[in-house]
Every structure is written in structure tokens, then in C-alpha cells.
Write a protein that holds these residues in place. Structure first.
Motif, short mmCIF file in Angstrom:
data_model
loop_
_atom_site.label_atom_id
_atom_site.label_comp_id
_atom_site.label_asym_id
_atom_site.label_seq_id
_atom_site.Cartn_x
_atom_site.Cartn_y
_atom_site.Cartn_z
N LEU A 182 0.82 -1.21 0.00
CA LEU A 182 0.00 0.00 0.00
C LEU A 182 0.85 1.26 0.00
O LEU A 182 0.50 2.27 -0.61
N ALA B 267 3.87 1.44 -1.35
CA ALA B 267 4.42 1.54 -2.71
C ALA B 267 3.37 2.16 -3.64
O ALA B 267 3.68 3.03 -4.45
N GLN B 268 2.15 1.70 -3.47
CA GLN B 268 1.07 2.23 -4.30
C GLN B 268 0.88 3.74 -4.06
O GLN B 268 0.75 4.51 -5.00
N SER C 268 3.07 5.79 -3.08
CA SER C 268 4.22 6.55 -3.58
C SER C 268 4.10 6.87 -5.06
O SER C 268 4.57 7.91 -5.51
N ILE C 269 3.49 5.96 -5.83
CA ILE C 269 3.43 6.22 -7.29
C ILE C 269 2.05 6.71 -7.75
O ILE C 269 1.90 7.10 -8.89
N ARG C 270 1.10 6.71 -6.82
CA ARG C 270 -0.27 7.08 -7.22
C ARG C 270 -0.37 8.53 -7.69
O ARG C 270 -1.06 8.83 -8.66
N PHE D 101 1.64 10.38 -9.28
CA PHE D 101 2.07 10.59 -10.68
C PHE D 101 0.93 10.31 -11.65
O PHE D 101 0.85 10.89 -12.72
N CYS D 102 0.04 9.41 -11.24
CA CYS D 102 -1.11 9.07 -12.08
C CYS D 102 -2.24 10.08 -11.90
O CYS D 102 -2.88 10.50 -12.86
N ASN E 258 -2.15 13.18 -13.93
CA ASN E 258 -2.27 13.01 -15.38
C ASN E 258 -3.72 12.56 -15.65
O ASN E 258 -4.11 11.46 -15.28
N CYS F 114 -4.39 9.12 -17.35
CA CYS F 114 -3.96 8.01 -16.49
C CYS F 114 -4.95 7.84 -15.33
O CYS F 114 -5.35 6.72 -15.01
N SER G 280 -8.24 6.20 -16.49
CA SER G 280 -8.13 4.76 -16.78
C SER G 280 -7.79 3.94 -15.53
O SER G 280 -8.09 2.75 -15.47
N ALA G 281 -7.20 4.58 -14.51
CA ALA G 281 -6.90 3.84 -13.28
C ALA G 281 -8.03 3.95 -12.25
O ALA G 281 -7.95 3.36 -11.18
N LEU H 258 9.60 0.50 -7.44
CA LEU H 258 9.17 1.88 -7.18
C LEU H 258 9.71 2.83 -8.23
O LEU H 258 8.97 3.70 -8.73
N THR I 50 4.44 5.39 -14.57
CA THR I 50 3.19 6.08 -14.24
C THR I 50 3.27 7.55 -14.66
O THR I 50 2.30 8.12 -15.14
N GLY J 232 2.33 7.94 -18.02
CA GLY J 232 0.91 7.70 -18.31
C GLY J 232 0.48 6.25 -18.24
O GLY J 232 -0.70 5.95 -18.49
N THR K 49 -0.65 2.72 -16.53
CA THR K 49 -1.33 2.35 -15.27
C THR K 49 -0.98 0.92 -14.86
O THR K 49 -1.55 0.39 -13.91
N LEU L 96 0.30 0.45 -11.25
CA LEU L 96 -0.77 0.68 -10.27
C LEU L 96 -1.75 -0.48 -10.24
O LEU L 96 -2.21 -0.90 -9.18
N LEU M 140 -0.58 -3.43 -8.30
CA LEU M 140 -0.77 -3.28 -6.85
C LEU M 140 -2.23 -3.14 -6.49
O LEU M 140 -2.60 -3.22 -5.32
#
Lengths: 257, 269
Positions: free
Chosen positions: A151, A153-154, A156-158, A160-161, A164, A167, A170-171, B247, B254, B257, B259, B262, B265
Motif C-alpha cells: 500500500l 508503494a502504491q 508513492s506512485i499514485r 504521478f497518475c 495526469n 492516467c 483509466s486507473a 518503485l 506512471t 501515463g 497504469t 498501479l 498493486l
């Protein structure tokens, strides 16, 4: 500032306030040094809380989960209903109420008590401990892996999405309008996470690029600890204020008008 | 049959939303066996210095020289907590040293099960050192499960017994600073270790050495100096390295663009 009457001594509530104020001052006296008043409050606190927890464990755990279940189980057994006695319904399916199946945890509990009763048979306690640690680890490790690793890790990169729009849609995330500050924040978070994680590589020698990352990582850690320290100290101050309010308002009756 | 069982298990896990957890755990266990096998074949693994753990022997030696006791607390969590399990493994190492030097070791416990476990661990350590006659079960004692009553009692032990060395290892809450400050006031050398992020700052400011999060988990392997056990640390590092790469690549992808990372995970939400 108006000085009202000190809490009355002759009512139940007043007596309670006086006792609480006395014990509060006993505990505060530790700030000077260890003394008989502190010892008295400490022993009273430990004794009362132990008694309280014994009562809680008996009424919330031992009685409903063990005594009541075994009673029901033996009653069913007395009536010749073997399936119900072991917590099985007519079709043989396991019911929520364990009844005599509770004999297994009872036995494991007795094994632990053997440490204090019979040194010769104390080795049986290891079965209980092995079972307990095994089950506890089985529960704790996947939970820790999910909440503390995946969670995070998720998270940390969420960002960036989210910044956008395509992104995010679509996520299935809520798109956010990214400002320069938010982008800087996202990159700082990433650098902080990667460098702090690198600090915890134990089997690699700290030299070259890893040494630099370790240094950056420890700076990030210390900054976060500093922020956490300040935040938590404020929370502790509010605890002190709560105690002082009790002493001044409830006990001494000093109010500000 | 085994494959069918694993397949079913994986399906159940994925259905409940923990597929990635299962996958990561399988990967980690595979790495663990790989490095364990290497260690058994004679490979040696180097670990970087961890100051807090290097100081453990020094701290025990100090108590021995001063003729004073060591106080060890396993924190305020039950035996099901990872930090408590890590703390109990360190207790075993500390108890062995204490037994070897004939130094008194006191372990005030918050949880009755942890107390029983601590007693068995310390007894076993004394047995291994051939000092079982010196073992005193009463030195590993239960206090209470009320947070601040426990704190008050440990503070009482600290100021009355004045141990030369204090170990605060495990999971702590608001009592962390109270314990560490009292230990500091009596001049004890203090080594703390916790994965409670909010309490780490308090240990850092008031203890001589602090093990931060993962360092606490690594302590047992580090102190053992046994390649077989250190191989578990190597497996942990392997897992962390994979996460690090994941990471980095995940953030870049990410940002561009994608996904995919993500959604990988996603099932763990």
C-alpha cells in the motif's frame, strides 16, 4: 480570576475528585525524585489495573468463550447429542459456536501454566508457544506486507497518475489539477522513499552511489522524525494541560471569568 | 495435486484481494531458501556496521563492570506483533551474554504471554551457557496491561534498581519518552529499537543508540554472526532491492501515463 470553593469532600463526586487530585500529585512528585507518595500511587495503579484487566479478561474472554461454551458442550453431550456438543449441525457442518472444540485451546492454556506448576512437564508449553507464534506470525506478516509495503508503494506512485488526467481516468482515480508545488512534492516523496529504503540495505557496503543515497535517506528520515517529534510533543502538552485543568478547575475550583 | 492445491489457494487469495501479498511472500520465501542454501554451501555474507547493535556487547559489558543489572523491556505489544517477536530474539542474545558474564537481567513484561515466552527464552539462554543455576525466574516478571501503570512501575524499577544498561526493544506508544528519559536520568546506557515511527524521535533524542525500524528486525541475524541466519538478512535485502526497482520503474512508467504498475498493486487495496 475568581476563586470558588474547593471541591466538596462530603459528596461521592467530590471525594472522587479529591482522591484523583491526590493521586495526580503523588505521580507528579516523581518529577522531584522517587518518594513514598509516588511508590504508593505506582503500586496502587499497578494493582488496580491488574485487577481490572483480570476482571475484563474473565467476563469478556474466559467466561463467554471458554466456560459458557464448555458448559453448553457438556450439556449437549449429557443429552447424547454428540454433534452439537462439538459444535456441528445436523449435516455435520461446523457451527460458529465451538462448544467442546474449546477443549483444544483449554489444553494449550494448561500447557503454558505447567511452567509454573510442574517443571518436569513444562516442555509441553513449547507446543502452545509454537502454535501461538506460528499463528500470530501467519496473521501479522501478510498484513504487514500489505499495509507497510504494497500500500505504501502504491501511495508513492499514485500521485504521478492522479496528476495526469488520462492516467487517472483509466486507473479509476480522482484526477487532480497538478501545480508545480504538487509535482515537486511528488518527486520529493519519491526521492525520499527511494533513498530511505536504500539506507536499510544491510548487506551492501555503503560506498559510491549507495553512500550518497544513504546520506540523503538519513536526512529525509531525520526531517520526518523532527516533524513527528514537534507534532507529538504538542499532543503531550495537551495531556499536561488536561491534568492541570482538572487540578485547577475541578479540584481547586479556580475558574476564569 | 500439490499444483491444484496451490492454484486453488492462489485463486482464493486473489479473490480476497491479497494476490500481490501472496506473490511477494512466495518470492521472498524462495529468496530465503536460495540464500540459505548458499550459506550452507559455505558462502559468507557481509553486513554493514550497525552502531546500535555493535554497542549491545559493550552495554552488557558495562553493566558487568559496574556490578549492576540490565533492564530489558519488550515493549507494549503482544507476541503477535512483529516488533515483539524481533525483540524476543534479541532478548535471547542479550540473555546469553548476561548469563556468560553473570550479570543480572530484569525483564518487566506488559503481556502475560510475552512474560512466559521471555522466561522460557532467558532460561534457555542460561541453559545454553551452562548457567541454569543462576537463572532467576522472578527477574522476568509481569506488571500490568495498563499502559501508564506499566510505565510508572518500570520507572520505579529504574530509579530503585538503577540498572547500568537499559534495552527498550519492541513496540512503544506514548510512554516511550517517559521510560527513556527516566533511564537517561539514572545515567544508564540505553539502546532502543522500535518500528513505531511516531516514537522513534523520542528514542533518538534520549537514548545512546536507536535501532530504526528495519534495523530492529535485522538485529537477531546481525548479533548471531551465523551465516545461516544472516542469509535471511540477505533475502530481506533482496526483497527491498526488488521493491526499490519496482518503485523507480513504477514511478517513471506512471509519470509517462502507464497504469500497469498501479493495477499490479491494485488488488491489494
Amino acid at each position: 480570576m475568581i476563586l470558588n470553593l474547593i471541591a466538596p469532600f462530603n459528596t461521592t463526586e467530590g471525594l472522587g475528585i479529591w482522591i484523583a487530585a491526590f493521586l495526580t500529585l503523588c505521580i507528579f512528585s516523581f518529577l522531584y525524585k522517587d518518594n513514598p507518595f509516588y511508590k504508593f500511587a505506582e503500586h496502587l495503579f499497578v494493582g488496580v489495573s491488574s485487577g481490572y484487566y483480570i476482571s475484563i479478561y474473565y467476563w469478556n474472554t474466559l467466561k463467554p468463550n471458554m466456560i459458557d461454551e464448555l458448559t453448553k458442550g457438556f450439556t449437549a453431550l449429557g443429552k447424547g447429542d454428540m454433534q452439537k456438543a462439538f459444535g456441528l449441525d445436523e449435516s455435520g457442518a461446523v457451527m460458529a459456536e465451538p462448544h467442546l472444540r474449546m477443549l483444544v485451546p483449554l489444553m494449550l492454556g494448561i500447557f503454558i501454566l505447567l511452567i509454573f506448576i510442574s517443571r518436569k512437564n513444562a516442555w509441553l508449553s513449547r507446543i502452545s508457544f509454537a502454535w501461538y507464534i506460528g499463528v500470530a506470525s501467519g496473521i501479522a506478516i501478510p498484513t504487514a506486507m500489505s499495509t507497510r509495503v504494497l500500500l505504501q508503494a502504491q501511495g508513492s506512485i499514485r500521485d504521478f497518475c492522479s496528476y495526469n488526467a488520462d492516467c487517472a481516468v483509466s486507473a479509476g482515480l480522482e484526477p487532480q489539477v497538478a501545480t508545480t508545488a504538487l509535482w515537486i512534492n511528488a518527486f520529493l516523496l519519491l526521492i525520499g522513499t527511494l533513498s530511505a529504503l536504500a539506507y536499510f540495505f544491510f548487506s551492501l557496503p555503503s560506498k559510491g552511489a549507495l553512500k550518497v543515497m544513504n546520506k540523503v535517506g538519513i536526512y529525509f528520515l531525520m526531517i520526518s522524525f523532527g516533524a513527528s517529534f514537534g507534532y507529538t510533543v504538542m499532543a503531550r502538552i495537551s495531556l499536561l494541560i488536561g491534568r492541570l485543568q482538572f487540578l485547577f478547575y475541578d479540584w481547586l475550583g479556580i475558574t476564569i471569568s | 495435486m500439490i499444483f491444484n492445491f496451490l492454484n486453488l489457494m492462489f485463486q482464493i487469495q486473489v479473490k480476497e484481494g491479497t494476490g500481490p501479498v501472496f506473490f511477494v511472500l512466495v518470492l521472498f520465501v524462495a529468496a530465503l531458501f536460495f540464500f540459505l542454501d548458499k550459506a550452507r554451501k559455505g558462502a559468507t555474507f557481509k553486513i554493514r556496521k550497525i552502531a546500535g547493535l555493535d554497542a549491545v556487547n559493550e552495554a552488557i559489558g558495562r553493566a558487568t563492570e559496574m556490578g549492576k543489572s540490565i533492564l530489558y523491556t519488550t515493549g507494549l505489544e503482544t507476541a503477535s506483533h512483529i516488533a515483539t517477536i524481533a525483540s524476543l530474539t534479541i532478548l535471547s542474545r542479550v540473555a546469553k551474554r548476561a548469563a556468560r558474564y553473570g550479570t543480572r537481567l530484569q525483564v518487566p513484561s506488559f503481556d502475560p504471554i510475552v512474560m512466559s515466552l521471555s522466561q522460557e527464552i532467558v532460561r534457555e539462554s542460561y541453559l545454553e551457557e551452562g548457567m541454569v543455576d543462576s537463572f532467576k525466574g522472578d527477574d522476568i516478571f509481569y506488571l500490568t496491561q495498563e499502559q501508564f501503570a506499566y510505565t510508572a512501575a518500570v520507572e520505579g524499577v529504574l530509579v530503585r534498581e538503577k540498572p547500568a544498561t537499559v534495552f527498550l526493544m519492541g513496540y512503544f506508544y506514548a510512554e516511550s519518552l517517559l521510560l527513556a528519559e527516566t533511564g537517561n536520568s539514572i545515567g544508564a546506557i540505553q539502546i532502543a529499537g522500535t518500528d513505531a515511527v511516531t516514537q522513534l524521535p523520542f528514542f533518538i533524542v534520549s537514548c545512546d543508540y536507536t535501532l530504526i525500524g528495519e534495523e530492529l528486525y535485522a538485529a537477531s541475524a546481525y548479533l548471531s554472526e551465523d551465516s545461516n541466519i544472516i542469509s535471511s538478512l540477505k533475502a530481506q535485502d533482496f526483497g527491498k532491492a526488488l521493491l526499490w526497482i519496482f518503485l523507480l520503474l513504477g514511478s517513471i512508467a506512471t509519470f509517462a501515463g502507464s497504469t500497469k504498475f498501479l493495477s499490479l498493486l491494485g488488488a491489494s487495496i
